[in-house]
Design a protein around this motif. Sequence first.
Motif, short mmCIF file in Angstrom:
data_model
loop_
_atom_site.label_atom_id
_atom_site.label_comp_id
_atom_site.label_asym_id
_atom_site.label_seq_id
_atom_site.Cartn_x
_atom_site.Cartn_y
_atom_site.Cartn_z
N THR A 50 22.72 16.24 -2.95
CA THR A 50 23.75 15.24 -2.76
C THR A 50 23.52 14.56 -1.42
OG1 THR A 50 25.34 16.47 -4.08
CG2 THR A 50 26.22 14.81 -2.58
N CYS A 51 23.39 13.24 -1.43
CA CYS A 51 23.07 12.48 -0.23
C CYS A 51 24.34 11.92 0.41
CB CYS A 51 22.14 11.32 -0.57
SG CYS A 51 20.54 11.82 -1.22
N ALA A 52 24.35 11.89 1.72
CA ALA A 52 25.47 11.31 2.45
C ALA A 52 25.04 10.08 3.25
CB ALA A 52 26.08 12.34 3.39
N TYR A 53 23.75 9.72 3.18
CA TYR A 53 23.24 8.55 3.88
C TYR A 53 22.51 7.65 2.89
CZ TYR A 53 24.16 11.12 8.20
OH TYR A 53 24.76 11.82 9.21
N GLN A 54 22.22 6.44 3.32
CA GLN A 54 21.42 5.51 2.52
C GLN A 54 20.34 4.89 3.41
OE1 GLN A 54 23.21 1.60 1.68
NE2 GLN A 54 25.11 2.39 2.59
N SER A 55 19.21 4.55 2.78
CA SER A 55 18.13 3.91 3.51
C SER A 55 17.22 3.21 2.51
CB SER A 55 17.36 4.93 4.34
OG SER A 55 16.43 4.28 5.19
N GLY A 56 15.94 2.99 2.88
CA GLY A 56 15.02 2.29 2.01
C GLY A 56 13.60 2.79 2.16
N ALA A 57 12.76 2.46 1.18
CA ALA A 57 11.35 2.85 1.20
C ALA A 57 10.57 1.90 0.31
CB ALA A 57 11.18 4.28 0.71
N ILE A 58 9.29 1.72 0.62
CA ILE A 58 8.39 1.01 -0.27
C ILE A 58 7.13 1.85 -0.45
CG2 ILE A 58 9.24 -1.29 0.32
CD1 ILE A 58 6.76 -1.67 2.05
N SER A 59 6.55 1.78 -1.64
CA SER A 59 5.30 2.47 -1.92
C SER A 59 4.39 1.53 -2.70
CB SER A 59 5.56 3.75 -2.73
OG SER A 59 6.24 3.46 -3.93
N SER A 60 3.09 1.60 -2.43
CA SER A 60 2.15 0.68 -3.05
C SER A 60 1.99 0.98 -4.54
CB SER A 60 0.80 0.75 -2.35
OG SER A 60 0.26 2.05 -2.40
N ARG A 61 1.87 -0.07 -5.33
CA ARG A 61 1.64 0.08 -6.77
C ARG A 61 0.16 0.35 -7.04
NH1 ARG A 61 5.44 -0.98 -10.37
NH2 ARG A 61 7.37 -2.02 -9.74
N PRO A 62 -0.15 1.11 -8.08
CA PRO A 62 -1.56 1.33 -8.44
C PRO A 62 -2.23 0.02 -8.84
CG PRO A 62 -0.11 2.89 -9.57
CD PRO A 62 0.78 1.85 -8.96
N SER A 63 -3.52 0.00 -8.77
CA SER A 63 -4.32 -1.14 -9.22
C SER A 63 -5.25 -0.66 -10.33
CB SER A 63 -5.15 -1.71 -8.06
OG SER A 63 -5.98 -2.76 -8.50
N GLY A 64 -5.07 -1.20 -11.53
CA GLY A 64 -5.87 -0.74 -12.65
C GLY A 64 -5.56 0.70 -13.03
N GLY A 65 -4.33 1.13 -12.79
CA GLY A 65 -3.92 2.48 -13.14
C GLY A 65 -4.34 3.54 -12.13
N VAL A 66 -4.96 3.13 -11.02
CA VAL A 66 -5.43 4.07 -10.00
C VAL A 66 -4.78 3.69 -8.67
CG1 VAL A 66 -7.44 5.00 -8.79
CG2 VAL A 66 -7.61 4.36 -11.21
N GLU A 67 -4.38 4.69 -7.89
CA GLU A 67 -3.82 4.41 -6.58
C GLU A 67 -4.82 3.61 -5.74
OE1 GLU A 67 -0.86 4.68 -6.04
OE2 GLU A 67 -0.09 6.28 -7.34
N ARG A 68 -4.33 2.75 -4.91
CA ARG A 68 -5.15 1.75 -4.24
C ARG A 68 -6.11 2.31 -3.19
NH1 ARG A 68 -3.56 -3.63 -4.86
NH2 ARG A 68 -1.66 -3.91 -6.08
N TYR A 69 -5.78 3.46 -2.61
CA TYR A 69 -6.53 3.92 -1.45
C TYR A 69 -7.27 5.21 -1.75
CZ TYR A 69 -3.41 0.48 0.53
OH TYR A 69 -2.72 -0.68 0.76
N HIS A 70 -8.60 5.17 -1.58
CA HIS A 70 -9.43 6.35 -1.74
C HIS A 70 -10.54 6.28 -0.70
CE1 HIS A 70 -11.63 9.34 -4.63
NE2 HIS A 70 -11.18 9.90 -3.52
N TYR A 71 -10.27 6.84 0.46
CA TYR A 71 -11.07 6.72 1.67
C TYR A 71 -10.94 5.29 2.21
CZ TYR A 71 -13.24 10.84 -0.52
OH TYR A 71 -13.45 12.04 -1.13
N GLY A 72 -11.18 5.16 3.50
CA GLY A 72 -11.08 3.86 4.13
C GLY A 72 -10.22 3.92 5.38
N TYR A 73 -9.78 2.75 5.79
CA TYR A 73 -9.01 2.59 7.02
C TYR A 73 -7.73 1.83 6.70
CZ TYR A 73 -7.81 0.68 11.65
OH TYR A 73 -7.15 0.31 12.81
N VAL A 74 -6.60 2.37 7.11
CA VAL A 74 -5.31 1.75 6.86
C VAL A 74 -4.56 1.67 8.18
CG1 VAL A 74 -3.12 1.90 5.62
CG2 VAL A 74 -5.22 2.71 4.53
N GLU A 75 -3.96 0.51 8.46
CA GLU A 75 -3.21 0.36 9.69
C GLU A 75 -1.90 -0.37 9.42
OE1 GLU A 75 -5.81 -1.96 12.19
OE2 GLU A 75 -4.85 -3.86 11.57
N GLY A 76 -0.93 -0.14 10.30
CA GLY A 76 0.34 -0.82 10.21
C GLY A 76 0.95 -0.98 11.59
N TYR A 77 1.71 -2.05 11.76
CA TYR A 77 2.42 -2.29 13.01
C TYR A 77 3.89 -1.92 12.81
CZ TYR A 77 -1.64 -5.07 14.46
OH TYR A 77 -2.90 -5.49 14.79
#
Length: 260
Positions: free
Chosen positions: A99-126
């Motif tokens: 049971t939650c007493a707070y609210q917030s938000g989230a985003i997650s990347s959608r798969p591409s061609g049925g496969v998750e988008r990231y498999h090794y590599g470099y990812v950055e965010g500000y």
Amino acid sequence: ILCMLLFLVTPYIKAQTPATDPAWILQTSGTEEFNSTLDTVNKWRARYSFGNYNNGAEYNYPANLIQTGTTLKIKADTLLTGVHIPYSEWAIPNTAGVTCAYQSGAISSRPSGGVERYHYGYVEGYAKVPTGAYSYWPGLWLFSCNVYNEIDFMEPKAPDCYNGYQYGTNIFLSNSVTTCSPTSSNYQLVTGVNLMSAAFHKYATEWGPDRVNYYYDDVLVRSVYDPTGAAIPQNPMMAIINFCVDPDYAFLPSDWNAKP
């Protein structure tokens, strides 16, 4: 004299990173500047891939994802009426629900061609990190639902957010979706600056079959290496940006700033 000059200038030279290395190819379909309406058809889910609850004390609503200019802001607030979440909306169904007493938000990347988008590599965010309360728990991370793999490259849990100048990194690895354990400790990185300052800071991870490197503002700050790959995630993963309310430090229903 030459040695003295080299000593003086060396601290100001940044090492080359994948972002500045011409040998790396930018995957433009995976970039996001947040300068237009969030693409929830092709790029993002306005929640976690497994539902609207992760492991915080909050329930996620798309209305808490606020875009202004080139910035995505995730708002957290109290939830006056407790919302019960069945286990089916949690990646690891180890309870009958919460049971939650707070609210917030989230985003997650959608798969591409049925496969998750990231498999090794470099990812950055500000990001700017909220500080000053023990219950804040934001994160930038990579995650696989099918086989529990996780790389956290910006995760200041409650005490870190309160301090405002440090954050944690993690690797979790498992061969099932019902159990997980860290293959590297929650390593605390002390930046020495206010992460909620006027400037955005860059958080990044470089992921390969035998290593995970972590960068803060283009500086390599941690490296996890295993030549066998056994301690390194090997499965495709999604990118997640979220803002949790830490249930270990949230004094429900509304005391955000209480210390344990």
